[in-house]
Structures are given as structure tokens and as C-alpha cells.
Scaffold this active site. Structure first.
Site, PDB file in Angstrom:
ATOM      1  N   ARG A 196      -6.085  -5.520  13.085  1.00 29.11           N
ATOM      2  CA  ARG A 196      -4.716  -5.017  12.920  1.00 29.11           C
ATOM      3  C   ARG A 196      -4.063  -4.745  14.284  1.00 29.11           C
ATOM      4  O   ARG A 196      -2.875  -4.996  14.474  1.00 29.11           O
ATOM      5  CB  ARG A 196      -4.719  -3.754  12.045  1.00 29.11           C
ATOM      6  CG  ARG A 196      -5.214  -4.052  10.621  1.00 29.11           C
ATOM      7  CD  ARG A 196      -5.093  -2.858   9.729  1.00 29.11           C
ATOM      8  NE  ARG A 196      -3.699  -2.486   9.547  1.00 29.11           N
ATOM      9  CZ  ARG A 196      -3.286  -1.252   9.275  1.00 29.11           C
ATOM     10  NH1 ARG A 196      -4.177  -0.277   9.146  1.00 29.11           N
ATOM     11  NH2 ARG A 196      -2.013  -0.994   9.117  1.00 29.11           N
ATOM     12  N   GLN A 199       4.746   7.126   8.796  1.00 27.63           N
ATOM     13  CA  GLN A 199       3.343   7.035   8.387  1.00 27.63           C
ATOM     14  C   GLN A 199       2.731   5.769   8.979  1.00 27.63           C
ATOM     15  O   GLN A 199       1.527   5.556   8.873  1.00 27.63           O
ATOM     16  CB  GLN A 199       3.249   6.957   6.859  1.00 27.63           C
ATOM     17  CG  GLN A 199       3.797   8.175   6.154  1.00 27.63           C
ATOM     18  CD  GLN A 199       3.979   7.904   4.669  1.00 27.63           C
ATOM     19  OE1 GLN A 199       3.072   8.101   3.876  1.00 27.63           O
ATOM     20  NE2 GLN A 199       5.146   7.436   4.279  1.00 27.63           N
ATOM     21  N   ASP A 233       1.823   1.085  13.293  1.00 24.76           N
ATOM     22  CA  ASP A 233       2.306   0.032  14.196  1.00 24.76           C
ATOM     23  C   ASP A 233       3.282   0.646  15.202  1.00 24.76           C
ATOM     24  O   ASP A 233       3.623   1.829  15.119  1.00 24.76           O
ATOM     25  CB  ASP A 233       2.961  -1.112  13.390  1.00 24.76           C
ATOM     26  CG  ASP A 233       4.228  -0.671  12.655  1.00 24.76           C
ATOM     27  OD1 ASP A 233       5.146  -0.124  13.308  1.00 24.76           O
ATOM     28  OD2 ASP A 233       4.321  -0.863  11.417  1.00 24.76           O
ATOM     29  N   HIS A 263       0.320   9.563  10.933  1.00 22.24           N
ATOM     30  CA  HIS A 263      -0.983   8.976  10.583  1.00 22.24           C
ATOM     31  C   HIS A 263      -1.649   8.300  11.779  1.00 22.24           C
ATOM     32  O   HIS A 263      -2.554   7.496  11.603  1.00 22.24           O
ATOM     33  CB  HIS A 263      -0.832   7.968   9.434  1.00 22.24           C
ATOM     34  CG  HIS A 263      -0.472   8.610   8.123  1.00 22.24           C
ATOM     35  ND1 HIS A 263      -0.118   7.879   7.000  1.00 22.24           N
ATOM     36  CD2 HIS A 263      -0.422   9.910   7.750  1.00 22.24           C
ATOM     37  CE1 HIS A 263       0.146   8.710   5.995  1.00 22.24           C
ATOM     38  NE2 HIS A 263      -0.018   9.950   6.428  1.00 22.24           N
ATOM     39  N   CYS A 322     -16.410   5.630  26.594  1.00 20.46           N
ATOM     40  CA  CYS A 322     -15.169   6.412  26.753  1.00 20.46           C
ATOM     41  C   CYS A 322     -14.838   6.531  28.240  1.00 20.46           C
ATOM     42  O   CYS A 322     -15.682   6.987  29.019  1.00 20.46           O
ATOM     43  CB  CYS A 322     -15.360   7.799  26.136  1.00 20.46           C
ATOM     44  SG  CYS A 322     -14.014   8.942  26.519  1.00 20.46           S
ATOM     45  N   ALA A 349      14.445  -3.437   3.136  1.00 18.97           N
ATOM     46  CA  ALA A 349      14.778  -2.499   4.217  1.00 18.97           C
ATOM     47  C   ALA A 349      15.752  -3.126   5.215  1.00 18.97           C
ATOM     48  O   ALA A 349      16.681  -2.457   5.686  1.00 18.97           O
ATOM     49  CB  ALA A 349      13.502  -2.052   4.921  1.00 18.97           C
TER      50      ALA A 349
HETATM   51  P1  OAD Z   1       2.649   1.521   0.454  1.00 16.54           P
HETATM   52  O1  OAD Z   1       2.066   0.165   0.597  1.00 16.54           O
HETATM   53  O2  OAD Z   1       1.939   2.480  -0.423  1.00 16.54           O
HETATM   54  O3  OAD Z   1       4.155   1.428  -0.071  1.00 16.54           O
HETATM   55  C1  OAD Z   1       5.063   0.548   0.509  1.00 16.54           C
HETATM   56  C2  OAD Z   1       6.405   0.689  -0.220  1.00 16.54           C
HETATM   57  O4  OAD Z   1       7.333  -0.152   0.429  1.00 16.54           O
HETATM   58  C3  OAD Z   1       6.364   0.285  -1.695  1.00 16.54           C
HETATM   59  O5  OAD Z   1       7.037   1.267  -2.490  1.00 16.54           O
HETATM   60  C4  OAD Z   1       7.138  -1.050  -1.720  1.00 16.54           C
HETATM   61  O6  OAD Z   1       7.878  -1.224  -2.928  1.00 16.54           O
HETATM   62  C5  OAD Z   1       8.068  -0.869  -0.549  1.00 16.54           C
HETATM   63  N1  OAD Z   1       8.487  -2.147   0.071  1.00 16.54           N
HETATM   64  C6  OAD Z   1       7.810  -3.305   0.147  1.00 16.54           C
HETATM   65  N2  OAD Z   1       8.505  -4.221   0.828  1.00 16.54           N
HETATM   66  C7  OAD Z   1       9.669  -3.628   1.178  1.00 16.54           C
HETATM   67  C8  OAD Z   1      10.832  -4.065   1.894  1.00 16.54           C
HETATM   68  N3  OAD Z   1      10.939  -5.294   2.422  1.00 16.54           N
HETATM   69  N4  OAD Z   1      11.833  -3.181   2.073  1.00 16.54           N
HETATM   70  C9  OAD Z   1      11.761  -1.918   1.565  1.00 16.54           C
HETATM   71  N5  OAD Z   1      10.697  -1.455   0.890  1.00 16.54           N
HETATM   72  C10 OAD Z   1       9.658  -2.302   0.697  1.00 16.54           C
HETATM   73  O7  OAD Z   1       2.811   2.097   1.948  1.00 16.54           O
HETATM   74  P2  OAD Z   1       2.987   3.618   2.412  1.00 16.54           P
HETATM   75  O8  OAD Z   1       3.779   4.391   1.432  1.00 16.54           O
HETATM   76  O9  OAD Z   1       3.452   3.567   3.813  1.00 16.54           O
HETATM   77  O10 OAD Z   1      -2.407   5.414   5.367  1.00 16.54           O
HETATM   78  O11 OAD Z   1       1.493   4.126   2.389  1.00 16.54           O
HETATM   79  C11 OAD Z   1       1.218   5.430   2.859  1.00 16.54           C
HETATM   80  C12 OAD Z   1      -0.135   5.454   3.530  1.00 16.54           C
HETATM   81  O12 OAD Z   1      -1.123   4.888   2.658  1.00 16.54           O
HETATM   82  C13 OAD Z   1      -0.225   4.606   4.790  1.00 16.54           C
HETATM   83  O13 OAD Z   1       0.220   5.282   5.934  1.00 16.54           O
HETATM   84  C14 OAD Z   1      -1.675   4.277   4.872  1.00 16.54           C
HETATM   85  C15 OAD Z   1      -1.950   3.984   3.408  1.00 16.54           C
HETATM   86  O14 OAD Z   1      -3.256   4.136   2.977  1.00 16.54           O
HETATM   87  C16 OAD Z   1      -3.588   5.217   6.007  1.00 16.54           C
HETATM   88  O15 OAD Z   1      -4.176   4.156   5.979  1.00 16.54           O
HETATM   89  C17 OAD Z   1      -4.096   6.382   6.745  1.00 16.54           C
END
Ligand code: OAD
Length: 264
Positions: free
Chosen positions: A85, A119, A122, A137, A164, A247
Site C-alpha cells: 500500500r 481516517q 494515504d 488512523h 530502528c 466525491a
Molecule cells: P469504507 O470502505 O468503509 O467506506 C467507504 C465509503 O465511501 C462507502 O460508504 C462508499 O459508499 C463511499 N464511496 C465509495 N466510492 C465513493 C466515491 N467515489 N465518492 C464518494 N463516496 C464513495 O471506508 P472508511 O469509512 O474510510 O481503518 O473506513 C473506515 C476505516 O475502516 C478505515 O480508516 C480503515 C478501515 O478498516 C483501518 O484500517 C485502521
């Protein structure tokens, strides 16, 4: 604000809503803004989300790569996941999209307070020009040593042999990512800013992961709350307004509307 670590839980746009509030002297003032972003904002930049059908968690299990127990059990596998990643971020095809750029413009031009809480691990917000930004995160391009706790910028692959630079010991270098069960970063500052905010905007996040998914409920009733997402999130019912779409389209449009109202 909950003291829990990172955890999962299972309309019509009103773009002309009030963006100014009256302070105690009766003067109109722009509200402080908190923006929360998730993986959806980076999807059109070429980075996979987590919970969509083609998302990261459709192919891998959280408990195998994103938990402290996974790192203790099989650090090489966890390194392999995050090395890939991290390397992807250096791909010339990965660049901020119009949504990242619009948020940077909002930060530059908004006359009130502004904080972007992401969250995402990147660096597309930084590359898009955002500066008032907290990575709750963690960050792919940073690492931390479990032996001495030193954290630093890092772009190379990590392995169990990596020493390290701060303490010289190997075996303890890990991605500076908040894993499930760990405490997200900057929670005190985020909580204080949420208490003051008058406009809360969540973008591209599914509302499955706490504490971030709980921010909207914390500010509801005090702040105007807006969800900008491809589809309604798990916590959609807590928002005053929603705009559904990509988005790269809905974020620039919403930002333009906010800035136009602000000039009135
Ligand atoms: P998710 O993958 O859970 O959710 C992504 C959201 O973005 C979904 O509701 C999609 O519908 C929406 N989406 C997809 N494509 C899109 C676009 N082009 N424009 C707008 N919206 C779009 O990701 P997060 O909510 O960020 O943590 O997940 C939260 C956390 O869970 C992450 O930070 C990560 C993950 O496990 C860790 O790994 C620590």
C-alpha cells in the site's frame, strides 16, 4: 467522546442552508467547520475503499493484517500488506482528485475555523494542499518503533529485520497505522474542535468504524451536519442533509456553494 479504541459496528440536498451563525453581539459569523473524510474520497484517485464490493476487506480479513495480534503472530504478512500500500502511493497514476483539491481551497478561503480529520492513511490531502489536517488512523508514510516508540517519516519497505534509526534495534518497526483495538490519534484535539464546530461534513466514509462514526451524533443538534457520500452511510439518519454522488463531483459543488454564501 468515547475512550474506546478503534472498533467496527455493524434527501434532498439543502445546499442553501444557513452557513452563518449569530454571535453574542448579534454579528453574523462564519461557523467553524470540521470535515471528516474516509476512503471514498480517495477512490477516484485509484485507491480502493475497504467495504465496497471491490474493497480491501473483500479480499483480506481485518484480523490478519490490521490488528496488533496479527502483527505479533505474523509480522511478515502485515509488512507485506502495508509495504504494497505504501509503494502504491508512489505510483505516478495516484494523485489527488477534485474533492481533495476542493477541501484545500475551502481551508484556504474559509473565514472561520477549519479542521480536516481524515481516517485515510494515504497522503492525498497533503498533496492536494490541505494543511490543517489530522490523520486519526495514522499514516502509511510513517513508521514507529515498538522498542523505543520513536515515530518517523518512512518510504522504504519495512521488514522484521529493519533496524530502528533511533534506537538501533530491529524487530520492532511497524507501520504507524492505528489498528483495530488501538486508540486513534489526536482524539483530545478532535473532541475540542467538535465541541466548537457549527458545520460538520462527512465525506466518503461508511460509518462502520468508531469513534469516527460517532462524531456526527456528538455534534447533532448543535451543528449543521452534512453527509457527502456515494450512498447513505450506516449513520445517515444522524445527518441533517445528504448529497449522494461521487466525491469528485459533489464535494467541489458543495464547497463552491459554501464559499459563495460566505461572500454574500
Ligand atoms: P469504507 O470502505 O468503509 O467506506 C467507504 C465509503 O465511501 C462507502 O460508504 C462508499 O459508499 C463511499 N464511496 C465509495 N466510492 C465513493 C466515491 N467515489 N465518492 C464518494 N463516496 C464513495 O471506508 P472508511 O469509512 O474510510 O481503518 O473506513 C473506515 C476505516 O475502516 C478505515 O480508516 C480503515 C478501515 O478498516 C483501518 O484500517 C485502521
Amino acid at each position: 467522546m468515547t475512550g474506546q479504541g478503534l472498533s467496527s459496528a455493524g434527501g434532498d440536498p439543502r445546499l442553501d442552508g444557513p452557513v452563518r451563525v449569530r454571535d453574542k453581539t448579534g454579528m453574523a459569523e462564519p461557523p467553524d467547520i470540521v470535515v471528516l473524510t474516509g476512503a471514498g474520497i480517495s477512490r477516484e484517485s485509484g485507491l480502493a475503499t475497504f467495504r465496497d464490493a471491490d474493497g480491501v476487506w473483500a479480499k483480506l480479513r481485518i484480523e490478519d493484517v490490521a490488528a496488533p495480534e496479527a502483527f505479533a503472530r505474523d509480522p511478515a504478512r502485515v509488512h507485506e500488506f502495508y509495504n504494497a500500500r505504501r509503494a502504491q502511493l508512489a505510483d505516478a497514476a495516484i494523485a489527488p482528485n477534485a474533492a481533495h483539491l476542493a477541501l484545500a481551497e475551502l481551508e484556504r478561503r474559509w473565514p472561520g475555523g477549519f479542521l480536516l480529520v481524515t481516517q485515510n492513511v494515504d497522503d492525498l490531502h497533503e498533496r492536494g494542499g490541505s494543511r490543517r489536517l489530522l490523520h486519526m488512523h495514522g499514516e502509511l508514510r510513517r513508521v514507529r518503533c515498538l522498542r523505543c516508540d520513536a515515530a518517523q517519516a518512512w518510504d522504504a519497505p519495512l521488514s522484521v529485520q529493519t533496524a530502528c534509526p533511533a534506537c538501533g534495534l530491529s524487530g520492532g518497526m511497524r507501520p504507524d497505522i492505528v489498528w483495530f483495538g488501538e486508540m486513534p490519534y489526536h482524539m483530545d484535539r478532535i473532541a475540542a474542535t467538535l465541541r466548537r464546530c457549527g458545520l460538520f461534513i462527512a465525506i466518503g466514509t461508511s460509518g462502520h468504524v468508531y469513534p469516527a462514526a460517532g462524531f456526527v451524533a456528538e455534534v447533532a443538534g448543535r451543528a449543521r451536519t452534512v453527509e457527502l457520500n456515494l450512498e447513505p452511510s450506516e449513520v445517515a439518519s444522524h445527518f441533517d442533509e445528504a448529497v449522494h454522488g461521487k466525491a469528485s463531483e459533489v464535494v467541489p459543488a458543495f464547497v463552491a456553494q459554501l464559499l459563495a454564501q460566505c461572500r454574500r
